[in-house]
Design a protein around this motif. Structure first.
Motif, PDB file in Angstrom:
ATOM      1  N   LEU A 128       0.819  -1.209   0.000  1.00  0.00           N
ATOM      2  CA  LEU A 128       0.000   0.000   0.000  1.00  0.00           C
ATOM      3  C   LEU A 128       0.853   1.259   0.000  1.00  0.00           C
ATOM      4  N   ARG A 131       0.963   1.825  -3.938  1.00  0.00           N
ATOM      5  CA  ARG A 131      -0.249   2.315  -4.598  1.00  0.00           C
ATOM      6  C   ARG A 131      -1.468   1.919  -3.781  1.00  0.00           C
ATOM      7  N   HIS A 132      -2.571   2.627  -4.026  1.00  0.00           N
ATOM      8  CA  HIS A 132      -3.814   2.313  -3.349  1.00  0.00           C
ATOM      9  C   HIS A 132      -4.423   1.056  -3.972  1.00  0.00           C
ATOM     10  N   LEU A 133      -4.939   0.180  -3.116  1.00  0.00           N
ATOM     11  CA  LEU A 133      -5.466  -1.100  -3.580  1.00  0.00           C
ATOM     12  C   LEU A 133      -6.852  -1.334  -3.016  1.00  0.00           C
ATOM     13  N   THR A 134      -7.696  -2.023  -3.790  1.00  0.00           N
ATOM     14  CA  THR A 134      -8.963  -2.495  -3.258  1.00  0.00           C
ATOM     15  C   THR A 134      -8.689  -3.679  -2.331  1.00  0.00           C
ATOM     16  N   GLU A 137      -7.767  -6.614  -4.479  1.00  0.00           N
ATOM     17  CA  GLU A 137      -6.417  -6.514  -5.036  1.00  0.00           C
ATOM     18  C   GLU A 137      -5.359  -6.775  -3.971  1.00  0.00           C
ATOM     19  N   LEU A 138      -5.591  -6.251  -2.779  1.00  0.00           N
ATOM     20  CA  LEU A 138      -4.647  -6.460  -1.684  1.00  0.00           C
ATOM     21  C   LEU A 138      -4.548  -7.938  -1.340  1.00  0.00           C
ATOM     22  N   ARG A 180     -10.912   1.672  -1.722  1.00  0.00           N
ATOM     23  CA  ARG A 180      -9.476   1.541  -1.947  1.00  0.00           C
ATOM     24  C   ARG A 180      -8.761   1.972  -0.679  1.00  0.00           C
TER      25      ARG A 180
END
Length: 361
Positions: A128, A131-134, A137-138, A180
């Motif tokens: 994180l 980048r920003h992740l849902t 996605e994480l 996110r």
């Protein structure tokens, strides 16, 4: 002997602290601070909660504070998403950590057996930081390192051990967007406090929700064994009892209006903390109606008549006309019905300006 407060007196005291007897002129961030945060897993719920409490509130007030990083949405009390100021995230996250830990130990016990949770948390923090992740996605990214683990459980380890905020446009009025994550430290520029000032937080809880018992405090916090904090504060507190004999604590100078004080119609959003912050909630909702507003995943939006939940409501802004659906839980008098409709029309003008409106029962 401690003075006995009736259920109705307790309800009026709670409504006064929550600015639901009379709207306050406080600014948005000041109000969120005074409420010790607002439950916010429904992204737009705080807009309606603030509208019901503030005299001069517009959707841009909250949206701008979110995009300006002055307010954040983060998992706190009861391991639920709360809207808090950036300063309060630092104070409240250490206080909420036992509830977040317990969720991992119960809901995800089997999935996390034998797992090095600290390693997962640090891996998630690094991901994180890039980048920003849902959440999906994480979890998928973490599963590349832990292929035998369930992605949702891995993502929850990071959510619960690393303070994460849900970044805009999520919860920005008129924008929307999926969840996110960013690290709270990266988003706000500040790490959480080293530890919780339990006494100060309990005093803030009482200011917003008192008078309250030890069980009430623990329900709000999602924690156990908090009675010693109240006992340490006892010399500074007023002590009462409810009609069942339960000991209640309060700030000596906090408002405690009489039972005869008028309580106007108010509309509460889903998950409003007014209905989630006491073990005994009968001061504002009967046990029967508490079941009626409960859903499989949470709590319906409700409205108050004479200080008690009298029904549920739902707003449909994507229809023409914009429609407020009202589901009363008991027969309303003609005067009560007129008051509900009048406040309902004000709600429609706030939430769906520039279009036609309708109320259905």
């Amino acid at each position: 002997m401690a003075r006995v407060l009736t259920r109705r007196e307790l309800g009026r005291a709670l409504l006064a602290r929550q600015w639901l007897l009379e709207r306050t002129g406080a600014a948005t961030e000041e109000a969120v601070t005074g409420l010790v945060g607002m439950q916010a897993q429904a992204p737009y719920a705080p807009y309606f909660g603030l509208w019901s409490r503030l005299r001069d509130f517009g959707t841009a007030d909250l949206a701008d504070a979110l995009t300006g990083r002055r307010l954040v949405r983060i998992a706190l009390m009861r391991s639920t998403v709360h809207l808090v100021t950036a300063a309060d995230y630092r104070a409240l996250r250490p206080w909420a950590q036992p509830a977040l830990d317990r969720e991992l130990d119960t809901a995800f016990k089997k999935d996390l057996a034998g797992l090095d949770r600290a390693a997962v948390a640090e891996s998630g923090r690094a991901l994180l930081g890039a980048r920003h992740l849902t959440p999906k996605e994480l979890g998928a990214a973490l599963r590349e390192r832990w292929p035998d683990r369930e992605p949702r459980a891995l993502a929850t380890v990071v959510r619960n051990l690393v303070p994460l905020v849900q970044v805009p446009p999520r919860a920005v009025w008129g924008a929307g967007g999926t969840t996110r994550y960013a690290t709270a430290a990266g988003w706000t520029g500040a790490e959480p406090d080293a530890g919780a000032d339990a006494g100060r937080i309990v005093l803030r809880y009482l200011a917003a929700f008192g008078p309250a018992s030890a069980a009430d405090l623990q329900t709000w916090a999602g924690r156990t064994r908090l009675r010693p904090v109240l006992d340490e504060l006892r010399p500074r507190l007023a002590v009462f009892r409810d009609e069942g004999g339960t000991e209640l604590f309060d700030l000596p100078d906090a408002p405690r209006p009489g039972a005869d004080v008028r309580a106007p119609v108010r509309f509460l959003p889903e998950y409003d903390n007014l209905l989630a912050s006491h073990a005994d909630r009968t001061r504002v909702i009967s046990d029967e109606n508490r079941k009626r507003i409960g859903t499989r995943n949470g709590m319906r939006a409700a409205f108050l008549v004479d200080g008690q939940v009298a029904g549920a409501w739902k707003l449909r802004r994507d229809t023409a006309p914009a429609t407020l659906e009202i589901d009363p839980f008991r027969p309303l008098t003609a005067t009560e019905r007129a008051d509900v409709e009048a406040e309902g029309h004000r709600l429609l003008h706030f939430a769906a300006p520039g279009t036609t409106h309708d109320i259905t029962w």
